[in-house]
Design a protein around this motif. Structure first.
Motif, PDB file in Angstrom:
ATOM      1  N   ASP A  67       0.840  -1.204   0.000  1.00 36.53           N
ATOM      2  CA  ASP A  67       0.000   0.000   0.000  1.00 36.53           C
ATOM      3  C   ASP A  67       0.873   1.251   0.000  1.00 36.53           C
ATOM      4  OD1 ASP A  67      -1.942   1.897   0.215  1.00 36.53           O
ATOM      5  OD2 ASP A  67      -3.035   0.902   1.831  1.00 36.53           O
ATOM      6  N   LEU A  68       1.311   1.650  -1.179  1.00 38.70           N
ATOM      7  CA  LEU A  68       2.178   2.819  -1.314  1.00 38.70           C
ATOM      8  C   LEU A  68       1.471   4.093  -0.882  1.00 38.70           C
ATOM      9  CD1 LEU A  68       5.089   3.352  -2.404  1.00 38.70           C
ATOM     10  CD2 LEU A  68       4.024   3.984  -4.566  1.00 38.70           C
ATOM     11  N   ASP A  69       0.165   4.186  -1.154  1.00 37.72           N
ATOM     12  CA  ASP A  69      -0.593   5.378  -0.779  1.00 37.72           C
ATOM     13  C   ASP A  69      -0.617   5.560   0.733  1.00 37.72           C
ATOM     14  OD1 ASP A  69      -1.198   6.031  -3.394  1.00 37.72           O
ATOM     15  OD2 ASP A  69      -2.989   4.781  -3.429  1.00 37.72           O
ATOM     16  N   CYS A  70      -0.801   4.472   1.466  1.00 31.67           N
ATOM     17  CA  CYS A  70      -0.829   4.529   2.930  1.00 31.67           C
ATOM     18  C   CYS A  70       0.494   5.053   3.474  1.00 31.67           C
ATOM     19  CB  CYS A  70      -1.133   3.141   3.488  1.00 31.67           C
ATOM     20  SG  CYS A  70      -1.056   3.022   5.291  1.00 31.67           S
ATOM     21  N   ILE A  71       1.592   4.519   2.939  1.00 28.94           N
ATOM     22  CA  ILE A  71       2.922   4.952   3.392  1.00 28.94           C
ATOM     23  C   ILE A  71       3.136   6.425   3.067  1.00 28.94           C
ATOM     24  CG2 ILE A  71       5.399   4.603   3.085  1.00 28.94           C
ATOM     25  CD1 ILE A  71       4.788   1.645   2.548  1.00 28.94           C
ATOM     26  N   GLU A  72       2.711   6.835   1.878  1.00 31.58           N
ATOM     27  CA  GLU A  72       2.889   8.230   1.471  1.00 31.58           C
ATOM     28  C   GLU A  72       2.110   9.178   2.384  1.00 31.58           C
ATOM     29  OE1 GLU A  72       2.407  11.048  -2.500  1.00 31.58           O
ATOM     30  OE2 GLU A  72       1.426   9.093  -2.419  1.00 31.58           O
ATOM     31  N   ARG A  73       0.848   8.824   2.684  1.00 33.24           N
ATOM     32  CA  ARG A  73       0.038   9.693   3.554  1.00 33.24           C
ATOM     33  C   ARG A  73       0.642   9.792   4.950  1.00 33.24           C
ATOM     34  NH1 ARG A  73      -4.207   6.908   0.935  1.00 33.24           N
ATOM     35  NH2 ARG A  73      -4.372   5.486   2.702  1.00 33.24           N
ATOM     36  N   ALA A  74       1.105   8.659   5.476  1.00 31.47           N
ATOM     37  CA  ALA A  74       1.703   8.663   6.814  1.00 31.47           C
ATOM     38  C   ALA A  74       2.960   9.520   6.851  1.00 31.47           C
ATOM     39  CB  ALA A  74       2.017   7.227   7.236  1.00 31.47           C
ATOM     40  N   ARG A  75       3.775   9.447   5.801  1.00 33.31           N
ATOM     41  CA  ARG A  75       4.999  10.255   5.743  1.00 33.31           C
ATOM     42  C   ARG A  75       4.648  11.745   5.665  1.00 33.31           C
ATOM     43  NH1 ARG A  75       9.644   8.073   7.230  1.00 33.31           N
ATOM     44  NH2 ARG A  75      10.924   8.768   5.491  1.00 33.31           N
ATOM     45  N   GLN A  76       3.635  12.069   4.892  1.00 37.59           N
ATOM     46  CA  GLN A  76       3.219  13.469   4.774  1.00 37.59           C
ATOM     47  C   GLN A  76       2.697  14.015   6.098  1.00 37.59           C
ATOM     48  OE1 GLN A  76       0.400  13.404   1.553  1.00 37.59           O
ATOM     49  NE2 GLN A  76       1.970  13.537  -0.038  1.00 37.59           N
ATOM     50  N   ASP A  77       2.042  13.138   6.887  1.00 32.85           N
ATOM     51  CA  ASP A  77       1.487  13.551   8.182  1.00 32.85           C
ATOM     52  C   ASP A  77       2.516  13.487   9.304  1.00 32.85           C
ATOM     53  OD1 ASP A  77      -0.911  13.884   6.910  1.00 32.85           O
ATOM     54  OD2 ASP A  77      -1.752  11.959   7.549  1.00 32.85           O
ATOM     55  N   GLY A  78       3.719  13.015   9.010  1.00 32.07           N
ATOM     56  CA  GLY A  78       4.759  12.913  10.031  1.00 32.07           C
ATOM     57  C   GLY A  78       4.511  11.803  11.032  1.00 32.07           C
ATOM     58  N   ARG A  79       3.757  10.768  10.643  1.00 25.91           N
ATOM     59  CA  ARG A  79       3.422   9.673  11.546  1.00 25.91           C
ATOM     60  C   ARG A  79       4.433   8.538  11.408  1.00 25.91           C
ATOM     61  NH1 ARG A  79      -2.195   9.565  12.157  1.00 25.91           N
ATOM     62  NH2 ARG A  79      -1.933   7.827  13.611  1.00 25.91           N
ATOM     63  N   ASP A  80       4.607   7.780  12.510  1.00 22.85           N
ATOM     64  CA  ASP A  80       5.386   6.553  12.432  1.00 22.85           C
ATOM     65  C   ASP A  80       4.596   5.504  11.656  1.00 22.85           C
ATOM     66  OD1 ASP A  80       7.500   7.569  13.877  1.00 22.85           O
ATOM     67  OD2 ASP A  80       6.633   6.986  15.806  1.00 22.85           O
ATOM     68  N   ILE A  81       5.326   4.544  11.060  1.00 23.22           N
ATOM     69  CA  ILE A  81       4.687   3.548  10.199  1.00 23.22           C
ATOM     70  C   ILE A  81       5.083   2.157  10.661  1.00 23.22           C
ATOM     71  CG2 ILE A  81       4.432   2.686   7.840  1.00 23.22           C
ATOM     72  CD1 ILE A  81       5.332   5.482   6.900  1.00 23.22           C
ATOM     73  N   VAL A  82       4.096   1.263  10.754  1.00 27.34           N
ATOM     74  CA  VAL A  82       4.350  -0.161  10.948  1.00 27.34           C
ATOM     75  C   VAL A  82       3.948  -0.859   9.656  1.00 27.34           C
ATOM     76  CG1 VAL A  82       3.736  -2.235  12.227  1.00 27.34           C
ATOM     77  CG2 VAL A  82       3.955  -0.056  13.436  1.00 27.34           C
ATOM     78  N   VAL A  83       4.913  -1.504   8.990  1.00 25.15           N
ATOM     79  CA  VAL A  83       4.657  -2.152   7.708  1.00 25.15           C
ATOM     80  C   VAL A  83       4.394  -3.641   7.951  1.00 25.15           C
ATOM     81  CG1 VAL A  83       5.533  -2.607   5.388  1.00 25.15           C
ATOM     82  CG2 VAL A  83       6.198  -0.499   6.582  1.00 25.15           C
ATOM     83  N   THR A  84       3.300  -4.127   7.394  1.00 23.12           N
ATOM     84  CA  THR A  84       2.905  -5.521   7.618  1.00 23.12           C
ATOM     85  C   THR A  84       2.936  -6.314   6.314  1.00 23.12           C
ATOM     86  OG1 THR A  84       0.546  -5.099   7.240  1.00 23.12           O
ATOM     87  CG2 THR A  84       1.386  -4.796   9.489  1.00 23.12           C
ATOM     88  N   ASP A  85       3.036  -7.652   6.454  1.00 25.04           N
ATOM     89  CA  ASP A  85       2.961  -8.515   5.284  1.00 25.04           C
ATOM     90  C   ASP A  85       1.503  -8.781   4.945  1.00 25.04           C
ATOM     91  OD1 ASP A  85       2.042 -10.408   7.091  1.00 25.04           O
ATOM     92  OD2 ASP A  85       3.939 -11.494   7.190  1.00 25.04           O
ATOM     93  N   GLU A  86       1.262  -9.707   3.986  1.00 21.07           N
ATOM     94  CA  GLU A  86      -0.107  -9.955   3.532  1.00 21.07           C
ATOM     95  C   GLU A  86      -0.990 -10.575   4.602  1.00 21.07           C
ATOM     96  OE1 GLU A  86       1.421 -14.072   1.375  1.00 21.07           O
ATOM     97  OE2 GLU A  86       0.034 -12.760   0.346  1.00 21.07           O
ATOM     98  N   ASN A  87      -0.374 -11.144   5.659  1.00 16.66           N
ATOM     99  CA  ASN A  87      -1.147 -11.728   6.756  1.00 16.66           C
ATOM    100  C   ASN A  87      -1.397 -10.752   7.904  1.00 16.66           C
ATOM    101  OD1 ASN A  87      -1.225 -14.313   5.518  1.00 16.66           O
ATOM    102  ND2 ASN A  87       0.885 -14.678   6.202  1.00 16.66           N
ATOM    103  N   GLY A  88      -0.899  -9.525   7.760  1.00 15.31           N
ATOM    104  CA  GLY A  88      -1.079  -8.524   8.797  1.00 15.31           C
ATOM    105  C   GLY A  88      -0.023  -8.553   9.884  1.00 15.31           C
TER     106      GLY A  88
END
Length: 447
Positions: A67-88
């Motif tokens: 989900d590139l859009d999710c990562i982009e929005r989080a970066r724009q908002d200055g939020r930390d990101i937890v990246v998950t695989d297809e199983n969550g």
């Protein structure tokens, strides 16, 4: 002296005055008490840290690896990101960092495309790229300021340059170069490159055959090739874009798009049939062009080319193959690998240039209703194995869903799976090999 310190001193005195057995028992009790105190302190610190981590996790945004859009929005908002695989499940920290860094780079480069078939301008777009790359160059691995090593310098001024976050070939005077191929161009081939030529007088000539006099260079003047008799391709505003020369048919049209932006140029040849496209616009459709094939491409750029108004070229791709009868290949080989289904960078979103290939798959499946296919996504070995496999599966699923939604292909005719870099068909050590490994395959399923 504080009360607990006084108690501790008395205990020590009693130990000194007691028999040996009593001393040992008291020491054991004191050690147990000390151990429990240390454990309680550790527990308190652990709980505190857990609270901090929980707070951090609550503030973080959870994004799937695809989900590139999710990562982009989080970066724009200055939020930390937890990246998950297809199983969550959260990826290891190092893989998460790689995914986010890669997403940052790709988001800086990409423009969100339309979906295939959504825009009517793609209705007559029928370009299908060749499936076996012969030459790939995006200039990203060259040293800035150098003439690219993989092209043959002939004349003029050119260098690798940085522009809008990437690297590409900058030409600052009338210049010529060649591209050597590992083999002679076959009957069916495709040529792709991006070009930006800001001046009205700028012109590019491209020839695929042998020169009239091999001791003399290929040049171009006012959009017309010199030292070359067969058909050749041109890109220009004033001198028009299309196909000229030779004894066959010619076609050219004035196209100014390259003056304002880096524009995709695409050429598709099948025998004497030649088509050419600027972005989504087909500008050449000639069934009898006198094209000649060789193992070298000749390119010449001319016009008001200067340091102030350079011409830029990027993303050169020359490949064997092109549009062909899909059903025949599936029956003969049991599978068909295509480079014609394209996706937005780092995403499973299908790009509109994929329309011709998707239409051909749908047409074949509607005609042969007993045909069942597995759509397979494959990548090269760049990036993490987890990311590649997850993304390749998401892309295969996107193709399956699109065929069902847009063309009403029954679900029982289609399966989808992704294998990442697990099944390469070429070496990953060259740009051509990596490009060949980045593919969608259609596999005929046995009844």
């Amino acid at each position: 002296m504080k009360r607990h310190a006084i108690c501790w001193l008395i205990a020590m005195v009693l130990v000194a005055m007691s028999p040996t057995t009593a001393k040992a028992q008291l020491l054991d009790r004191l050690k147990d008490a000390t151990k429990r105190g240390v454990e309680r302190a550790i527990d308190r610190e652990t709980e505190k840290r857990a609270d901090e981590l929980t707070t951090d996790a609550i503030d973080a945004v959870i994004c799937a690896v695809t989900d590139l859009d999710c990562i982009e929005r989080a970066r724009q908002d200055g939020r930390d990101i937890v990246v998950t695989d297809e199983n969550g499940d959260a990826l290891p920290e190092q893989e998460q960092a790689e995914v986010v860094a890669d997403a940052d780079k790709r988001n800086a480069e990409r423009a969100e495309p339309a979906r295939p078939g959504e825009d009517s301008v793609w209705a007559n777009y029928d370009f299908v790229p060749g499936d076996r790359p012969l030459f790939i160059e995006d200039f990203d691995n060259e040293f800035v300021g150098d003439v690219p090593r993989r092209i043959g310098f002939v004349s003029g001024n050119m260098e690798t340059a940085e522009w809008q976050g990437g690297q590409l070939l900058r030409i600052t005077s009338d210049s010529g170069f060649t591209i050597d191929l590992p083999e002679t161009l076959p009957e069916r081939f495709t040529i792709e490159f991006d070009m930006y030529a800001p001046n009205y007088w700028d012109s590019l000539c491209l020839a695929t055959g042998t020169l009239d006099d091999p001791s003399e260079p290929f040049t171009c003047f006012h959009g017309r090739a010199k030292n070359y008799s067969s058909a050749y391709f041109t890109v220009s505003d004033n001198f028009q874009t299309g196909i000229r020369g030779g004894s066959g048919g010619v076609s050219h049209d004035r196209q100014a798009k390259t003056k304002s932006q880096l524009t995709p140029i695409r050429i598709m040849a099948d025998g004497s049939y030649a088509k050419m496209y600027l972005d989504e616009t087909r500008v050449v459709n000639v069934p009898n062009a006198s094209l000649e094939r060789s193992n070298q491409i000749h390119v010449y750029v001319i016009g008001e080319v200067s340091q102030e108004e350079p011409v830029y070229i990027d993303n050169v791709r020359i490949a064997s193959g092109g549009r062909e009868i899909l059903y025949d290949r599936l029956m003969a080989d049991g599978r068909f690998a295509t480079q014609g289904i394209l996706f937005a960078t780092g995403s499973a979103r299908i790009r509109p240039e994929s329309t011709p290939t998707l239409k051909e798959i749908a047409r074949t499946m509607k005609r042969y209703t007993d045909l069942r296919l597995r759509i397979e996504g494959h990548t090269d070995n760049t990036g993490s194995a987890t990311t590649n496999k997850t993304l390749s599966k998401a892309r295969a699923e996107a193709v399956r869903e699109y065929l069902m939604d847009a063309y009403d292909i029954p679900a029982n005719q289609l399966e989808a799976d992704g294998f990442g870099a697990e099944k390469p068909v070429a070496e990953n050590g060259t740009p051509e090999g990596r490009q060949q490994n980045r593919r969608v395959e259609l596999v005929r399923l046995n009844e």
